[in-house]
Design an enzyme around this catalytic site. Structure first.
Site, PDB file in Angstrom:
ATOM      1  CG  ASP A 209      24.242 -49.694   1.029  1.00  0.00           C
ATOM      2  OD1 ASP A 209      23.582 -50.132   0.055  1.00  0.00           O
ATOM      3  OD2 ASP A 209      24.340 -50.319   2.105  1.00  0.00           O
ATOM      4  CG  ASP A 211      24.145 -52.946   6.285  1.00  0.00           C
ATOM      5  OD1 ASP A 211      23.044 -52.680   5.779  1.00  0.00           O
ATOM      6  OD2 ASP A 211      24.272 -53.706   7.260  1.00  0.00           O
TER       7      ASP A 211
HETATM    8  N1  LIG Z   1      22.556 -52.273   3.048  1.00  0.00           N
HETATM    9  C1  LIG Z   1      21.708 -53.085   2.424  1.00  0.00           C
HETATM   10  N2  LIG Z   1      21.065 -54.047   3.118  1.00  0.00           N
HETATM   11  C2  LIG Z   1      20.218 -54.888   2.469  1.00  0.00           C
HETATM   12  N3  LIG Z   1      19.938 -54.819   1.175  1.00  0.00           N
HETATM   13  C3  LIG Z   1      20.560 -53.878   0.452  1.00  0.00           C
HETATM   14  N4  LIG Z   1      20.486 -53.584  -0.853  1.00  0.00           N
HETATM   15  C4  LIG Z   1      21.314 -52.540  -1.073  1.00  0.00           C
HETATM   16  N5  LIG Z   1      21.915 -52.145   0.072  1.00  0.00           N
HETATM   17  C5  LIG Z   1      21.462 -52.969   1.042  1.00  0.00           C
END
Ligand SMILES: Nc1ncnc2[nH]cnc12
Ligand SMILES: CSC[C@H]1O[C@H](OP(=O)(O)O)[C@H](O)[C@@H]1O
Length: 292
Positions: A209, A211
């Site tokens: 992703d 974040d």
């Molecule tokens: N955006 C994110 N922040 C922290 N841990 C994650 N694991 C997968 N995506 C994450």
């Protein structure tokens, strides 16, 4: 040099390692408490593999409640020389797209609620974390990703946050100003403990992703993360299997000093050492504690 033994710590979405030959789940006890699960021990083309699901089968442990010390101690007890961490992470840069593998080479540790060292009162040690991953193991993973035609990026900084909540927009933007590449919740203190245990360590960060910062991608959504993880699981497994097939069968000494991290690290005078702590350090630090 010794025979190589490859440890794999599987992160979110990775609770087993298909393709292991003669594989068995085995309980390994640790003086550091309860590890995340049994380990699955087997071989790939004659190379011993020790697999541990970081959160336990069924995803029992949160990033904060994982017993990282027990996990690394168990790896050491099983003879692991080279440890590959497979971890889901958020991307902090446009070019690290979901589905890519980032072969991290630096960490920033922002975790605050975890035991971070095997050492302490009665046996103090300080190891270097300047180069936290083993360059040779990273090279092996990069070669494997290349051979398997996977999208990967070599190098990058992993921001380890406490969680379990994802970052706010302000935090995500702050980490971007620090030039971090990816964000996750588990690689610290894992990498520090692996170094204390003199195990070569490398991370395959699987981007799931963007974040919280990306204007076109909105908030982090666990359903979307799980979909990327699911779609990418076969690629991660192919990558690990290729690393295992091609890894030299003799452990390659680590140019970053992982194999000898404790050589001059112990500070506490032998007569001042706490025998109870020293006993718990039998696997992790036996090499330096047991010499006369
Ligand atoms: N955006 C994110 N922040 C922290 N841990 C994650 N694991 C997968 N995506 C994450
Ligand atoms: C499933 S999203 C959040 C979760 O995923 C990552 O775990 P791991 O590093 O074990 O793959 C991240 O660090 C969080 O723990």
């Amino acid at each position: 040099m010794s025979d190589a033994v490859l440890g794999i710590i599987g992160g979110s979405g990775i609770y087993d390692l298909p393709g292991l030959e003669d594989a068995q789940w085995i309980s390994v006890e640790s003086p550091w408490g309860t590890p995340s699960d049994q380990v699955r021990i087997g071989t790939i083309d004659g190379l011993k593999i020790v697999f541990l699901p970081r959160h336990g089968r069924g995803h029992v442990y949160s990033p904060t409640t994982i017993n990282y010390r027990a996990n690394i101690d168990v790896m050491k007890r099983c003879g692991v020389t080279d440890l590959l961490s497979v971890s889901a992470c958020g991307s902090l840069k446009e070019e690290h797209e979901p589905g890519m593998f980032v072969l991290v080479d630096q960490f920033i540790d922002r975790t605050i609620a975890r035991e971070k060292s095997f050492f302490g009162t009665g046996c103090v040690a300080h190891v270097s974390m300047a180069t936290p991953v083993s360059p040779k193991l990273v090279d092996a993973v990069a070669a494997a990703a290349e051979a398997e035609g996977l999208k990967y990026h070599k190098g990058g900084t992993y921001l380890a946050m406490e969680g379990p909540q994802f970052s706010s927009l302000a935090e995500s933007e702050l980490y971007r100003t620090w030039n971090c590449d990816v964000i996750g919740m588990t690689n610290m203190p894992e990498a520090k403990l692996a170094r204390e245990a003199e195990i070569s360590y490398a991370t395959v960060a699987m981007v799931t992703d963007y974040d919280s910062w990306h204007p076109d991608h909105g908030e982090v959504d666990i359903q979307a993360i799980l979909k990327v993880l699911h779609d990418n699981a076969a690629n991660a497994q192919r990558l690990v299997a290729r690393v295992a097939k091609d890894l030299p069968r003799e452990h390659q000494s680590c140019p970053a000093g992982s194999d000898t991290a404790l050589e001059f690290a112990l500070m506490t005078a032998p007569e001042k050492r706490d025998p109870e702590l020293v006993a718990k350090l039998d696997a992790v630090a036996g090499r330096v504690l047991n010499r006369s």
